[in-house]
Design a protein around this motif. Structure first.
Motif, PDB file in Angstrom:
ATOM      1  N   TYR A  77      39.349 -14.929   2.968  1.00 51.86           N
ATOM      2  CA  TYR A  77      38.654 -14.150   3.999  1.00 51.86           C
ATOM      3  C   TYR A  77      39.045 -14.539   5.427  1.00 51.86           C
ATOM      4  O   TYR A  77      38.609 -13.888   6.379  1.00 51.86           O
ATOM      5  CB  TYR A  77      37.137 -14.312   3.856  1.00 51.86           C
ATOM      6  N   TYR A  78      39.837 -15.580   5.583  1.00 50.64           N
ATOM      7  CA  TYR A  78      40.144 -16.074   6.928  1.00 50.64           C
ATOM      8  C   TYR A  78      40.657 -14.979   7.867  1.00 50.64           C
ATOM      9  O   TYR A  78      40.196 -14.885   9.013  1.00 50.64           O
ATOM     10  CB  TYR A  78      41.150 -17.229   6.836  1.00 50.64           C
ATOM     11  N   PRO A  79      41.572 -14.097   7.427  1.00 52.29           N
ATOM     12  CA  PRO A  79      42.033 -13.044   8.346  1.00 52.29           C
ATOM     13  C   PRO A  79      40.913 -12.096   8.778  1.00 52.29           C
ATOM     14  O   PRO A  79      40.945 -11.554   9.887  1.00 52.29           O
ATOM     15  CB  PRO A  79      43.095 -12.297   7.522  1.00 52.29           C
ATOM     16  N   LEU A  80      39.916 -11.894   7.908  1.00 49.11           N
ATOM     17  CA  LEU A  80      38.816 -10.989   8.250  1.00 49.11           C
ATOM     18  C   LEU A  80      37.985 -11.539   9.403  1.00 49.11           C
ATOM     19  O   LEU A  80      37.483 -10.785  10.238  1.00 49.11           O
ATOM     20  CB  LEU A  80      37.926 -10.750   7.033  1.00 49.11           C
ATOM     21  N   TYR A  81      37.802 -12.854   9.411  1.00 51.58           N
ATOM     22  CA  TYR A  81      37.052 -13.458  10.509  1.00 51.58           C
ATOM     23  C   TYR A  81      37.802 -13.264  11.827  1.00 51.58           C
ATOM     24  O   TYR A  81      37.190 -13.042  12.876  1.00 51.58           O
ATOM     25  CB  TYR A  81      36.841 -14.956  10.259  1.00 51.58           C
ATOM     26  N   GLN A  82      39.122 -13.362  11.758  1.00 52.26           N
ATOM     27  CA  GLN A  82      39.926 -13.236  12.970  1.00 52.26           C
ATOM     28  C   GLN A  82      40.005 -11.784  13.442  1.00 52.26           C
ATOM     29  O   GLN A  82      39.920 -11.510  14.639  1.00 52.26           O
ATOM     30  CB  GLN A  82      41.348 -13.768  12.709  1.00 52.26           C
ATOM     31  N   LEU A  83      40.183 -10.843  12.500  1.00 46.27           N
ATOM     32  CA  LEU A  83      40.374  -9.436  12.857  1.00 46.27           C
ATOM     33  C   LEU A  83      39.081  -8.735  13.243  1.00 46.27           C
ATOM     34  O   LEU A  83      39.034  -7.960  14.199  1.00 46.27           O
ATOM     35  CB  LEU A  83      41.010  -8.679  11.682  1.00 46.27           C
ATOM     36  N   TYR A  84      38.013  -8.990  12.460  1.00 45.87           N
ATOM     37  CA  TYR A  84      36.787  -8.200  12.610  1.00 45.87           C
ATOM     38  C   TYR A  84      35.553  -9.029  12.953  1.00 45.87           C
ATOM     39  O   TYR A  84      34.462  -8.490  13.060  1.00 45.87           O
ATOM     40  CB  TYR A  84      36.508  -7.426  11.316  1.00 45.87           C
ATOM     41  N   LYS A  85      35.725 -10.347  13.074  1.00 45.39           N
ATOM     42  CA  LYS A  85      34.554 -11.231  13.209  1.00 45.39           C
ATOM     43  C   LYS A  85      33.574 -10.958  12.075  1.00 45.39           C
ATOM     44  O   LYS A  85      32.356 -10.883  12.270  1.00 45.39           O
ATOM     45  CB  LYS A  85      33.870 -11.039  14.576  1.00 45.39           C
ATOM     46  N   TYR A  86      34.123 -10.768  10.883  1.00 40.86           N
ATOM     47  CA  TYR A  86      33.327 -10.371   9.727  1.00 40.86           C
ATOM     48  C   TYR A  86      32.239 -11.394   9.437  1.00 40.86           C
ATOM     49  O   TYR A  86      32.490 -12.601   9.417  1.00 40.86           O
ATOM     50  CB  TYR A  86      34.239 -10.218   8.513  1.00 40.86           C
ATOM     51  N   GLY A  87      31.010 -10.914   9.226  1.00 44.89           N
ATOM     52  CA  GLY A  87      29.880 -11.798   8.984  1.00 44.89           C
ATOM     53  C   GLY A  87      29.793 -12.207   7.522  1.00 44.89           C
ATOM     54  O   GLY A  87      30.455 -11.646   6.649  1.00 44.89           O
ATOM     55  N   THR A  88      28.939 -13.190   7.217  1.00 40.62           N
ATOM     56  CA  THR A  88      28.776 -13.661   5.844  1.00 40.62           C
ATOM     57  C   THR A  88      27.331 -14.053   5.576  1.00 40.62           C
ATOM     58  O   THR A  88      26.689 -14.704   6.398  1.00 40.62           O
ATOM     59  CB  THR A  88      29.668 -14.882   5.553  1.00 40.62           C
ATOM     60  N   THR A  89      26.826 -13.653   4.419  1.00 39.77           N
ATOM     61  CA  THR A  89      25.501 -14.070   3.953  1.00 39.77           C
ATOM     62  C   THR A  89      25.716 -14.751   2.603  1.00 39.77           C
ATOM     63  O   THR A  89      25.849 -14.113   1.580  1.00 39.77           O
ATOM     64  CB  THR A  89      24.550 -12.865   3.815  1.00 39.77           C
ATOM     65  N   VAL A  90      25.773 -16.053   2.617  1.00 42.31           N
ATOM     66  CA  VAL A  90      26.245 -16.850   1.487  1.00 42.31           C
ATOM     67  C   VAL A  90      25.208 -16.981   0.375  1.00 42.31           C
ATOM     68  O   VAL A  90      24.035 -17.251   0.639  1.00 42.31           O
ATOM     69  CB  VAL A  90      26.633 -18.252   1.991  1.00 42.31           C
ATOM     70  N   TRP A  91      25.658 -16.818  -0.891  1.00 41.64           N
ATOM     71  CA  TRP A  91      24.764 -17.063  -2.031  1.00 41.64           C
ATOM     72  C   TRP A  91      25.302 -18.212  -2.890  1.00 41.64           C
ATOM     73  O   TRP A  91      26.457 -18.578  -2.783  1.00 41.64           O
ATOM     74  CB  TRP A  91      24.545 -15.809  -2.862  1.00 41.64           C
ATOM     75  N   SER A  92      24.429 -18.771  -3.726  1.00 40.79           N
ATOM     76  CA  SER A  92      24.728 -19.925  -4.590  1.00 40.79           C
ATOM     77  C   SER A  92      25.258 -21.118  -3.819  1.00 40.79           C
ATOM     78  O   SER A  92      26.239 -21.747  -4.222  1.00 40.79           O
ATOM     79  CB  SER A  92      25.728 -19.536  -5.693  1.00 40.79           C
ATOM     80  N   PRO A  93      24.603 -21.499  -2.721  1.00 41.72           N
ATOM     81  CA  PRO A  93      25.094 -22.632  -1.927  1.00 41.72           C
ATOM     82  C   PRO A  93      24.953 -23.977  -2.634  1.00 41.72           C
ATOM     83  O   PRO A  93      25.601 -24.945  -2.238  1.00 41.72           O
ATOM     84  CB  PRO A  93      24.209 -22.583  -0.682  1.00 41.72           C
ATOM     85  N   LEU A  94      24.128 -24.035  -3.687  1.00 36.63           N
ATOM     86  CA  LEU A  94      23.932 -25.292  -4.415  1.00 36.63           C
ATOM     87  C   LEU A  94      24.586 -25.260  -5.789  1.00 36.63           C
ATOM     88  O   LEU A  94      24.271 -26.069  -6.658  1.00 36.63           O
ATOM     89  CB  LEU A  94      22.432 -25.591  -4.539  1.00 36.63           C
ATOM     90  N   ALA A  95      25.496 -24.298  -5.989  1.00 32.00           N
ATOM     91  CA  ALA A  95      26.266 -24.210  -7.242  1.00 32.00           C
ATOM     92  C   ALA A  95      25.349 -24.189  -8.454  1.00 32.00           C
ATOM     93  O   ALA A  95      25.522 -24.956  -9.408  1.00 32.00           O
ATOM     94  CB  ALA A  95      27.265 -25.361  -7.338  1.00 32.00           C
ATOM     95  N   GLY A  96      24.365 -23.289  -8.411  1.00 34.41           N
ATOM     96  CA  GLY A  96      23.451 -23.156  -9.542  1.00 34.41           C
ATOM     97  C   GLY A  96      22.571 -24.371  -9.762  1.00 34.41           C
ATOM     98  O   GLY A  96      22.083 -24.603 -10.879  1.00 34.41           O
ATOM     99  N   GLY A  97      22.368 -25.154  -8.720  1.00 29.21           N
ATOM    100  CA  GLY A  97      21.501 -26.330  -8.823  1.00 29.21           C
ATOM    101  C   GLY A  97      22.261 -27.618  -9.072  1.00 29.21           C
ATOM    102  O   GLY A  97      21.680 -28.709  -8.988  1.00 29.21           O
ATOM    103  N   VAL A  98      23.551 -27.537  -9.363  1.00 27.84           N
ATOM    104  CA  VAL A  98      24.332 -28.743  -9.649  1.00 27.84           C
ATOM    105  C   VAL A  98      24.318 -29.695  -8.458  1.00 27.84           C
ATOM    106  O   VAL A  98      24.213 -30.918  -8.614  1.00 27.84           O
ATOM    107  CB  VAL A  98      25.785 -28.368 -10.009  1.00 27.84           C
ATOM    108  N   LEU A  99      24.388 -29.134  -7.243  1.00 29.89           N
ATOM    109  CA  LEU A  99      24.463 -29.966  -6.045  1.00 29.89           C
ATOM    110  C   LEU A  99      23.123 -30.578  -5.641  1.00 29.89           C
ATOM    111  O   LEU A  99      23.058 -31.338  -4.679  1.00 29.89           O
ATOM    112  CB  LEU A  99      25.057 -29.161  -4.886  1.00 29.89           C
TER     113      LEU A  99
END
Length: 342
Positions: free
Chosen positions: A203-225
């Motif tokens: 996704y790196y080019p998308l951030y540069q081209l469009y300032k594309y936003g992100t709403t992140v899911w599974s930040p704890l890897a299903g509870g493993v972290l």
């Protein structure tokens, strides 16, 4: 850790828009189910107290019940609508055997949006996501035109994508530019310490081209972290019920060589968390927040106490130094290389 101060919350623009969202948010994927209005209300109130203003759901969550519960709770709380941001997602439908009951056809998107709004008891949502790309032959022009119509009809303010490839997102932007339509503003991808390549490299080019936003899911890897599987599968945890086929697949993954390696890395992260006076879960959330391409991290919880614990990551994020990041990277040993990908 010290008591949380609501001023600790930060807000970032969601993509190239003027919409500000709290960098930690609340979602109801696995945590909002039938008969959970009381718990959901308590979690909402705790999140709100800590400055959370973004709440995420989808038509498919708990077969529509998540949207229904969200709608009832928002009504009960009586918050000013302009003070909070709501997103839902369309693609999977639920329970419909009709071939048009799912996907990104104009028919399903228009009808699905109306059904979602009815369950939410709202006139509009702030963001509607295409929950998956439709790779079964629906033309991209039809998808972009349908979301443009939804926005022009006042049923959503923005539209976005979820688990789309960088090429598919670029294709949608190309179609929007070509025909004078409305382009998506953000992506909702899986992103955590063990799942980094798509978010950080593809996704790196998308951030540069469009300032594309992100709403992140599974930040704890299903509870493993969280570290709760460091010593096995305790009863009451997500993978504690071995009789459930879905749970069994998750357990099998953690029992594999790859899964065992992940758990070993979590154990090695524990001393860093202890040094910072936090949990490994808070450390994992804080690590993601250091990435400025993260607009918001969607957290889930079944208790208000879990919401409060998640919010503690805001303090940890501000305490993370370059030295801490270097130690974490050495343990993870999985930093994506953008140049190698392209």
């Amino acid at each position: 850790m010290t008591e949380f101060d609501p001023k600790d919350m930060e807000y970032r623009f969601l993509g190239n828009t003027g919409l500000r969202v709290s960098i930690l948010s609340y979602g109801g994927w696995l945590t909002v189910k039938e008969d959970s209005e009381r718990i959901t209300k308590e979690c909402f109130e705790e999140a709100w107290k800590h400055g959370v203003n973004f709440f995420d759901t989808a038509e498919v969550y708990a077969n529509g019940e998540c949207e229904t519960v969200f709608g009832k709770v928002f009504k009960e709380l009586g918050w000013t609508r302009s003070d909070y941001v709501v997103s839902t997602k369309l693609y999977f439908g639920f329970g419909e055997k009709s071939p048009n009951g799912r996907g990104l056809s104009r028919k399903h998107l228009i009808e699905g949006m109306d059904k979602s709004l009815k369950r939410l008891q709202m006139d509009y949502v702030d963001v509607v996501f295409a929950h998956r790309p439709d790779r079964e032959g629906v033309p991209m022009e039809e998808v972009v035109r349908a979301f443009t119509q939804i926005i022009q009809d006042g049923k959503a303010i923005y539209w976005a994508t979820s688990e789309w490839s960088a090429f598919e997102i670029e294709h949608a932007h190309h179609i929007a530019t070509k025909y004078g339509l409305i382009a998506p503003i953000a992506e909702q991808p899986q992103y955590n310490m063990f799942h980094r390549n798509r978010f950080e490299a593809e996704y790196y080019p998308l951030y540069q081209l469009y300032k594309y936003g992100t709403t992140v899911w599974s930040p704890l890897a299903g509870g493993v972290l969280t570290g709760k599987y460091n010593d096995g599968f305790a009863p009451g945890t997500r993978f504690g019920d071995a009789s459930n086929p879905v749970v069994q697949r998750g357990r099998s993954r953690l029992e594999s060589a790859e899964g065992k390696a992940m758990i070993e890395k979590v154990k090695k992260l524990t001393p860093i968390a202890e040094e910072l006076g936090c949990t490994t879960a808070q450390l994992a959330l804080a690590f993601l927040l250091k990435n400025t391409n993260v607009s918001t991290i969607i957290t889930g919880s079944t208790r208000a106490e879990q919401v409060k614990e998640n919010m503690g990551a805001l303090q940890v994020y501000k305490k993370l130094t370059d030295e801490h990041i270097e130690k974490i990277e050495q343990i993870l040993d999985n930093k994506p290389d953008y140049l190698k990908l392209y």
